[in-house]
Design a protein around this motif. Structure first.
Motif, PDB file in Angstrom:
ATOM      1  N   LEU A   1      12.024  20.531   1.741  1.00  0.00           N
ATOM      2  CA  LEU A   1      11.350  19.388   1.132  1.00  0.00           C
ATOM      3  C   LEU A   1      11.797  18.108   1.844  1.00  0.00           C
TER       4      LEU A   1
ATOM      5  N   SER B   1       6.846  14.761   4.941  1.00  0.00           N
ATOM      6  CA  SER B   1       5.601  15.489   4.666  1.00  0.00           C
ATOM      7  C   SER B   1       4.545  14.595   4.021  1.00  0.00           C
ATOM      8  N   PHE B   2       4.987  13.630   3.205  1.00  0.00           N
ATOM      9  CA  PHE B   2       4.034  12.765   2.509  1.00  0.00           C
ATOM     10  C   PHE B   2       3.281  11.854   3.482  1.00  0.00           C
TER      11      PHE B   2
ATOM     12  N   GLU C   1       2.846  12.335   6.682  1.00  0.00           N
ATOM     13  CA  GLU C   1       1.982  13.168   7.526  1.00  0.00           C
ATOM     14  C   GLU C   1       0.656  13.430   6.810  1.00  0.00           C
ATOM     15  N   ARG C   2       0.738  13.724   5.523  1.00  0.00           N
ATOM     16  CA  ARG C   2      -0.486  14.013   4.775  1.00  0.00           C
ATOM     17  C   ARG C   2      -1.330  12.757   4.608  1.00  0.00           C
TER      18      ARG C   2
ATOM     19  N   SER D   1      -3.112  12.025   7.746  1.00  0.00           N
ATOM     20  CA  SER D   1      -4.108  13.035   8.108  1.00  0.00           C
ATOM     21  C   SER D   1      -5.325  12.980   7.190  1.00  0.00           C
ATOM     22  N   VAL D   2      -5.090  12.819   5.903  1.00  0.00           N
ATOM     23  CA  VAL D   2      -6.181  12.892   4.926  1.00  0.00           C
ATOM     24  C   VAL D   2      -6.842  11.526   4.718  1.00  0.00           C
ATOM     25  N   TYR D   3      -6.039  10.473   4.701  1.00  0.00           N
ATOM     26  CA  TYR D   3      -6.568   9.132   4.411  1.00  0.00           C
ATOM     27  C   TYR D   3      -6.253   8.165   5.547  1.00  0.00           C
ATOM     28  N   PRO D   4      -6.614   8.512   6.791  1.00  0.00           N
ATOM     29  CA  PRO D   4      -6.217   7.664   7.927  1.00  0.00           C
ATOM     30  C   PRO D   4      -6.720   6.230   7.803  1.00  0.00           C
TER      31      PRO D   4
ATOM     32  N   TYR E   1      -7.333   4.512   4.984  1.00  0.00           N
ATOM     33  CA  TYR E   1      -6.908   3.794   3.787  1.00  0.00           C
ATOM     34  C   TYR E   1      -5.790   2.813   4.145  1.00  0.00           C
TER      35      TYR E   1
ATOM     36  N   LYS F   1      12.369  17.050  11.860  1.00  0.00           N
ATOM     37  CA  LYS F   1      12.199  17.312  10.427  1.00  0.00           C
ATOM     38  C   LYS F   1      13.353  18.208   9.994  1.00  0.00           C
TER      39      LYS F   1
ATOM     40  N   PRO G   1      -3.901   8.739  -7.605  1.00  0.00           N
ATOM     41  CA  PRO G   1      -3.928   8.466  -6.164  1.00  0.00           C
ATOM     42  C   PRO G   1      -4.333   7.012  -5.853  1.00  0.00           C
TER      43      PRO G   1
ATOM     44  N   ALA H   1       3.158   9.579  -0.826  1.00  0.00           N
ATOM     45  CA  ALA H   1       2.694  10.783  -1.538  1.00  0.00           C
ATOM     46  C   ALA H   1       1.343  10.550  -2.212  1.00  0.00           C
ATOM     47  N   LEU H   2       1.045   9.295  -2.553  1.00  0.00           N
ATOM     48  CA  LEU H   2      -0.208   8.966  -3.241  1.00  0.00           C
ATOM     49  C   LEU H   2      -1.191   8.260  -2.311  1.00  0.00           C
TER      50      LEU H   2
END
Lengths: 545, 545
Positions: B20, B24-25, B27-28, B31-34, B36, B179, B224, B248-249
């Motif tokens: 953990l 990771s947060f 990175e996500r 990747s998901v919300y570039p 934003y 990491k 989110p 994370a959000l």
């Protein structure tokens, strides 16, 4: 190299390192929100304090009966309070909860009881016939426990040596219960129809259960105290881990025996339901319900769907009712949902069709899933993010199963180069959302249930009149997919479609039987291998013509 | 005992077990919300893709400069984008981020740089004077990096060998970064004023940072994409872990150099702020702002407060503005907030005073805190849940620090029988909510900052005219508490209150200086020990008279 000052004299202690476990969630819910409603079922309403009291008593009773680490409690139950309670009580013994799909046949259930080495078997009256057969076939000396339910409308006689309530009376709520020292300890065992006839036992651990339960809440934007309607069977991936999410949020579990439109819509109104999950067929059931039943829903209600992309028409109809739809994707091997079609506000302005196309994509990794990849399964090379190149979906993270129980061959095939190979084929879009283009070639997902095409084929091959058989998925507006069998009869034999279907229904769980039967020669490669992709194309074209 | 089938052949692999880490947060999010918005600061607006790109470049640059596991990057920065970025860039080298309270004096900062073995020191222009002195006192061969800020209004000259932007140009975003293999690896180092003169270095690890970041969102019911205003200094417990929660959000970090009413309220309007944190003084600043500044706020806005119970009058005034207040409690040692006054809907019907009384309680454990206990510190026996019996607060869970750096004596005192001893005194109410009755006897919390009474006393004792000194907390409507010094002068000596205060301000960080000075004999026990509780009662009574 100087020594690392941060690695000196700062060990793990009981004060600063605790094994992650969903047991912690119910302890907190009962301590902080003792008077909040935990479970509703018909006339039964129990608070978190009451539920935890029962859970502690059941854990103690099970421990007295010998359940502990390495021991299995199997359950063939409807979505009842008892089923919910077992998701905590069994882990609190150190034992493993094995919830069994209630639609399976006695042979398969018997196999599961045997393979999972069940010691106790909890049975709902509705399933006693199958259960009885399964126990006989299991070859195990099981304690069968009847779990009566006032909401059950049939009159099946009990089959067990005791009942859930009698067992409960054997336990003391004040006794110490088990918690893991090691969060890698097994918590549950969920059998999945693999591509071979025998189901595979997927082992979950406390760490993954804890993390995926949190991710459910995090990625769905759930706030404390949701009212969650159990349209999703709890036997599927432990209710996709929502049993544990509800404890983490001190929510309310509204139980439901059967997924029918009237009880669902009545309960939504009566309990002010905020969330529910299910395959698209659940949404379809609501979409097609009579208008009179749909009045005065406590909207917005949030639905999470998986197993197949929700059809555009269904999305449109349920959204008109005030139900928002979140599309997720996962496998039994990934604790249920591990990928979510994370919605973006900018998409709200698209046309209905464009929005449905966005929503049909499986999406992006859950927050607690570490990584997802679409790659060439031979080279493990990721495909370009072009929305066109097909590859296999690979998962990596703490919500990937420990592995298949007693099945080294399946584990060797599933875990490849540090990834879990899903068998599903997809493209990766430019915006890093995945979209499935073809399910694992031997799995058909019908109404949220996995069906192995190979299992159907092996039954068909056992029929003396059948020479060759190949089964593929046929797209279906209602069920997502249904099994479609291509058959070659032996010379001189005659069989009708209905005869083939009837034969299948006698020899496998009824929901697995093909809905379509086509008599024609099978296309083959030069080496004689059946070209299933040609058959899948044919099955798809049937719907277009 | 039969062998445990679940413990056979189901090992951890790279596919199903990942350390953990909040890395990771981000990175996500990237990747998901570039696209934003990740960070806003004055005219600067950067997306998550841009922020992650900069973070990767900085991580690579720091690694090239030798930062890695066991190495420390210290930072004395305002709430700027660079400070936010370092919360990811430093961990992505394996190094440890040490953010330093910008209100400290040069001696203390020098001690921290030395004790934490800083290799790189990032400095905001506002703090160069203190930083220069600190570097000199640290005795370390440091790389000092200036971090200019267009929003800084002074004209201090740079002091470093390079700048943040120049360092950024040394790095490549495409290079691999670190990491953790082990989630127990250190991620940050936060110094806390202990009860002795020397601050103690609290070590956080990746596991705790990940889990407390998730619990922040979970326990505050954050959805989110929050828009989070940085009224809380990021140097406090890594912004109480909200740097990582925002990733994370995929939220927006709205930076802020100074906590003043006009920029806060302007930013709330301009950026449509949804959340902010801070000591009650931040709420008070808003409550007392001119009405003209308070117009058209994008309510509801959610505030989380800690360090002191929010006064009833302040709660009433900010709630009238549309700001909801959540009261939390924790220590540097618990990653900031680890206890929350979880609000119950039933309390909404109480009177203002009753609601404030409920809200003044520190509350219940965070979801990821495993357990909290109020117990007799000698016997470790929990006190009855009667709201009256006082005991010490003990914590246990994954969001308790690894320990104090290079300080075995402090660790031995803090970790007792599998619990972390907070030093704070509280009662446990019948409903399992804790309420602090007396802070740790040697700590005064003023405007959210910890002040050691012993540190002030030792400075006072160094004054040749002072014979005896004892410092306690005096309750204060604005600051929560302020230091109150009881002093006995040597025979024949004369000193005014103002002289004592001026002397203190010259010899410690200004915010630590006593606000009240009283000349009188000290009450003592028969063995000659100062009875501080008597002095605390006197300090309290001053406000009543």
């Amino acid at each position: 190299m100087t020594s690392n000052i941060f690695e000196t004299d700062l060990p793990k202690t009981a004060a600063n390192h605790v094994a992650l476990s969903p047991i912690s969630f119910i302890e907190r819910a009962a301590s902080v929100y003792p008077d909040y409603t935990a479970v509703v079922h018909g006339d039964v309403r129990r608070t978190w304090a009451e539920t935890f009291e029962r859970v502690k008593r059941m854990a103690n009773a099970l421990a007295k009966r010998g359940i502990g680490p390495g021991r299995t409690v199997s359950a063939m139950l409807a979505n009842t309070p008892e089923m919910f309670e077992l998701h905590f009580a069994v882990p609190m013994t150190g034992g493993v909860l094995n919830t069994i799909n209630t639609r399976l046949d006695a042979d398969t259930v018997g196999y599961i009881l045997n393979h999972g080495e069940a010691d106790i078997f909890m049975v709902d009256p509705e399933f006693v016939e199958i259960a009885k057969g399964a126990v006989a076939r299991s070859g195990r000396d099981l304690l069968v426990v009847d779990v009566p339910d006032a909401m059950y409308e049939g009159d099946n006689a009990p089959i067990g040596a005791t009942t859930y309530d009698a067992l409960l009376r054997e336990g003391e709520a004040g006794e110490a219960y088990w918690k893991p020292d090691d969060e890698w300890a097994a918590i549950s065992l969920n059998y999945t129809s693999g591509t071979t006839g025998d189901p595979k036992g997927v082992v979950y651990h406390h760490r993954g259960a804890y993390l995926n339960a949190l991710s459910n809440a995090h990625d769905w934007g759930m706030q404390p105290h949701p009212v969650y309607l159990w349209t999703l069977p709890m036997f599927h991936c432990n209710g996709w881990c929502y049993c544990w999410t509800l404890a983490a949020l001190a929510g309310t579990a509204v139980c439901l025996r059967a997924v029918r439109e009237k009880p669902i819509l009545d309960l939504m109104r009566r309990e002010k339901v905020t969330h529910f999950c299910g395959a698209p067929i659940v949404l379809n059931t609501l979409a097609t319900a009579p208008d009179a039943l749909k009045k005065d829903l406590p909207v917005p209600i949030h639905a999470m769907t998986a197993a197949a992309p929700p059809p555009a028409a269904v999305i449109k109809r349920v959204e008109a009712m005030g139900i928002t739809v979140t599309h997720t994707y996962g496998l039994t091997e990934t604790y249920g949902p591990a990928v979510v079609c994370a919605w973006k506000a900018a998409w709200n302005d698209l046309s209905d069709d464009e929005r449905a196309a966005k929503k049909a994509r499986q999406g992006v990794r859950y927050t607690v899933l570490e990584d997802i990849m679409v790659a060439d399964p031979d080279t493990m090379e990721p495909v370009p993010h072009d929305g066109a190149t097909i590859g296999e979906i690979f998962f990596r993270g703490n919500n990937v199963m420990r592995g298949y129980l007693k099945n080294p061959a399946a584990n060797a095939a599933a875990f490849r180069n540090g990834w879990f190979a899903s068998g599903d084929l997809a493209v990766m879009h430019e915006d890093n959302y995945i979209e499935i283009k073809d399910r694992s070639k031997d799995i058909i997902i019908s109404g949220g249930e996995n069906i192995s095409s190979i299992e159907i084929e092996s039954v068909l091959y056992r029929n003396p009149r059948i020479s060759e058989a190949a089964v593929v998925a046929r797209p279906d507006e209602r069920w997502g997919e249904t099994p479609c069998a291509f058959i070659v009869l032996k010379p001189g034999e005659v069989m009708t479609q209905d005869e083939v279907i009837a034969y299948c229904r006698q020899n496998m769980a009824k929901f697995k039987a093909p809905k379509t039967v086509i008599f024609e020669d099978l296309p083959k490669t030069s080496t004689g291998k059946v070209q299933k992709y040609v058959l899948r194309q044919k099955a798809r074209r049937m719907n277009e013509s």
